[in-house]
Enzyme design. Structure first.
Site, PDB file in Angstrom:
ATOM      1  N   PRO A   2       0.831  -1.212   0.000  1.00 57.19           N
ATOM      2  CA  PRO A   2       0.000   0.000   0.000  1.00 57.19           C
ATOM      3  C   PRO A   2       0.860   1.255   0.000  1.00 57.19           C
ATOM      4  CG  PRO A   2      -0.817  -1.593   1.596  1.00 57.19           C
ATOM      5  CD  PRO A   2       0.492  -2.118   1.099  1.00 57.19           C
ATOM      6  N   GLU A   3       0.464   2.227  -0.826  1.00 57.10           N
ATOM      7  CA  GLU A   3       1.179   3.491  -0.907  1.00 57.10           C
ATOM      8  C   GLU A   3       0.348   4.569  -0.209  1.00 57.10           C
ATOM      9  OE1 GLU A   3       2.505   4.139  -4.962  1.00 57.10           O
ATOM     10  OE2 GLU A   3       2.980   2.021  -5.215  1.00 57.10           O
ATOM     11  N   HIS A  96      -6.170 -15.041   9.512  1.00 60.45           N
ATOM     12  CA  HIS A  96      -5.196 -13.962   9.383  1.00 60.45           C
ATOM     13  C   HIS A  96      -5.646 -12.675  10.077  1.00 60.45           C
ATOM     14  CE1 HIS A  96      -2.872 -16.474   6.757  1.00 60.45           C
ATOM     15  NE2 HIS A  96      -3.824 -16.534   5.837  1.00 60.45           N
ATOM     16  N   ARG A 115       0.506 -12.024   4.973  1.00 61.15           N
ATOM     17  CA  ARG A 115       1.965 -12.198   4.857  1.00 61.15           C
ATOM     18  C   ARG A 115       2.714 -11.788   6.115  1.00 61.15           C
ATOM     19  NH1 ARG A 115       3.545 -10.201  -1.265  1.00 61.15           N
ATOM     20  NH2 ARG A 115       1.745 -11.087  -2.347  1.00 61.15           N
TER      21      ARG A 115
END
Length: 279
Positions: A2-3, A96, A115
């Site tokens: 994500p930016e 998760h 992740r």
């Protein structure tokens, strides 16, 4: 990863459900993410009121009423989703869903990170600016004070390609691969151009393009290429507006150009550009 627009979208989505609310229950479902969670993390956050949510670069800063700040980073696949009481009851925790915050109004914020490259830290408010994550960061590209002169000063003397300079968080923060490619296209600047030559009017064009691309993406809820979702579960759709990113072989969108979008690899990252329109 994500930016800036994706993180800002998450921040804005959380604001109405978290700010002013008390975190009456915190569920910590594992000991670590990218790094270990703080000692007694759940106990330290539980019962605290959220005073505000800020963003620095790609980090969320959740201000608590005991003078501590919860620093959160989404990593590569992290997302924060909101669930009201009915939705939470109908949707058991995913494997998760590593950290869950519940407010005094019954809303849940679930931090899901398949992740586990995200992180959560607790720091005293006064220590945050000097923290190792922040002390060497460049300016925020959406600040009013960030203009062509400010960018030109940071690029002076730098012989690296301008694309690489934009990805350097010491130059400016939050502009990752997607938005660097798109901004350089809008500004008509080749990604190969040496950073030190981006001065004067050229720097002004690039700053204007960076701001335009970032604000447009925020309005669109960010770019969903794989993992990003807004807190309400909606996908971002800025990817439908890409001019060059991931469009190798497509016609350049500039009228009467007639060339196709090319791809090159810079510092291990794919760069997409038009060799005719960008000089």
């Amino acid at each position: 990863m994500p930016e800036l627009p994706e993180v800002e979208t998450v921040r804005r989505g959380l604001l109405p459900k978290l700010v002013g609310r008390r975190l009456v229950r915190v569920v910590q479902r594992r000991r670590d993410l990218r790094v270990p969670l703080p000692h007694r993390f759940a106990q330290r956050v539980e019962g605290r009121q959220v005073l505000g949510i800020d963003r620095r670069a790609k980090y969320l800063l959740i201000r608590l009423d005991d003078g501590e700040t919860l620093i959160a980073h989404l990593g590569m696949s992290g997302r924060m989703t909101l669930h009201d009481a009915a939705s939470a009851a109908d949707h058991p925790f995913d494997r998760h869903d590593h950290v869950v915050f519940e407010t005094d109004q019954g809303w849940q914020v679930r931090f899901n990170d398949a992740r586990r490259f995200g992180l959560m830290l607790l720091e005293r408010d006064a220590a945050v600016p000097g923290h190792k994550l922040f002390r060497d960061l460049g300016p925020e590209p959406l600040d009013e004070s960030f203009d062509g002169a400010a960018l030109a000063e940071r690029l002076a003397g730098r012989r690296t390609p301008i694309k690489a300079a934009l990805l350097d968080q010491k130059t400016l923060v939050g502009v990752g691969n997607i938005y660097a490619c798109e901004a350089l296209f809008l500004a008509g600047i080749s990604p190969r151009r040496s950073a030190h030559t981006v001065q004067g009017e050229r720097a002004e064009r690039l700053v204007a393009a960076i701001k335009k691309v970032l604000l447009r993406s925020i309005d669109d809820g960010g770019s969903t290429l794989r993992d990003h979702v807004q807190p309400g579960g909606e996908l971002g759709y800025f990817q439908t507006r890409f001019n060059v990113y991931d469009r190798v072989g497509a016609l350049c969108p500039t009228r009467d150009c007639g060339r196709t979008v090319r791809r090159l690899v810079q510092s291990g990252r794919s760069t997409f550009y038009c060799s005719h329109c960008q000089r």
